[in-house]
Design a protein around this motif. Structure first.
Motif: not given
Length: 241
Positions: A46-50, A63-72, A74-76, A94-97
């Motif tokens: 994601m650092y190199d791709h939209e 690293l679990n999913g929520l920890e990943m979102l915390r680290a981003l 501007n998460p999609p 987070y931006r969870v739909v």
């Protein structure tokens, strides 16, 4: 926004990848760019791709999913795919739909996808190819937490929603439910063509409104709800279409 939503899958289970790949391939407005078995690999990509949308598992080694979102920063948008229900409330920071509890079927998957497309009207499909998709679109629902359980409520049954302290009270044709969501979070879950915020503490099903009189909206049940001054113009414009 691209014509197709660029998405990735992040899950440590092979079975989850197979199911999601099978469902995604039938949706022409989704473009599956990559799949990952570890969040770090996904973040590196994601650092190199939209990316517009992530199908994300929560419980993964390291690293679990929520920890990943915390680290981003501007998460999609995110659709969580997990076997565990207890993370649902935390996830909405987070931006969870949507929150898909494994195992989920095509109907539940398409309900989540419809929630995603509601955020991007420009890419919302006008024709869906899969017959099951059409059935799902006509049976749209929301899932809310009520007294520790997750309850599915059909949108067609919702009359209105009212702020209730730190909760919302959802009034339906079969009774009412109190859920630990904010009014703003509840508003994000609903189809904006069918529901409208008419007051800081009220969201109403538009088809239930039979009359607008002064500062109130009268429902087909005879009940009257207040209309906030900042919402009145939009409601009047809707009824003048």
């Amino acid at each position: 926004m691209n014509e197709r939503l660029r998405c990735i899958v992040v899950d440590d289970e092979e079975g989850a990848h197979l199911v999601l790949h099978h469902y995604i391939k039938d949706i022409k407005k989704l473009d599956l760019k990559a799949s990952f078995y570890h969040p770090v690999e996904a973040m590196d990509y994601m650092y190199d791709h939209e990316v517009d949308l992530i199908f994300l598992d929560i419980n993964m080694p390291g690293l679990n999913g929520l920890e990943m979102l915390r680290a981003l920063s501007n998460p999609p948008l995110v659709i969580l795919t997990t076997a565990y229900k207890e993370y649902a409330l935390e996830s909405y920071e987070y931006r969870v739909v949507d929150y898909l509890v494994k195992p989920f079927d095509i109907r539940r998957f398409m309900s989540a996808i419809d929630n995603v497309f509601s955020r991007y009207p420009s890419v919302k499909p006008t024709i869906l190819d899969h017959p099951v998709v059409l059935a799902t679109a006509a049976a749209s629902s929301v899932v809310v937490k009520v007294d520790g359980d997750f309850v599915r409520i059909m949108c067609k049954d919702i009359i209105y929603i009212q702020s209730w302290g730190n909760y919302v009270k959802i009034f339906t044709t079969s009774g009412s439910f109190v859920s630990s969501l904010t009014t703003a979070e509840m508003e994000q879950k609903l189809d904006k063509d069918l529901f409208m915020r008419i007051h800081k503490s009220h969201i109403v099903s538009l088809e239930r409104v039979s009359k607008i009189s002064g500062g109130s909206a009268e429902l087909d049940s005879g009940e009257k709800l207040p209309i906030g001054s900042t919402y009145r113009r939009e409601l009047l414009l809707y009824f003048q279409k």
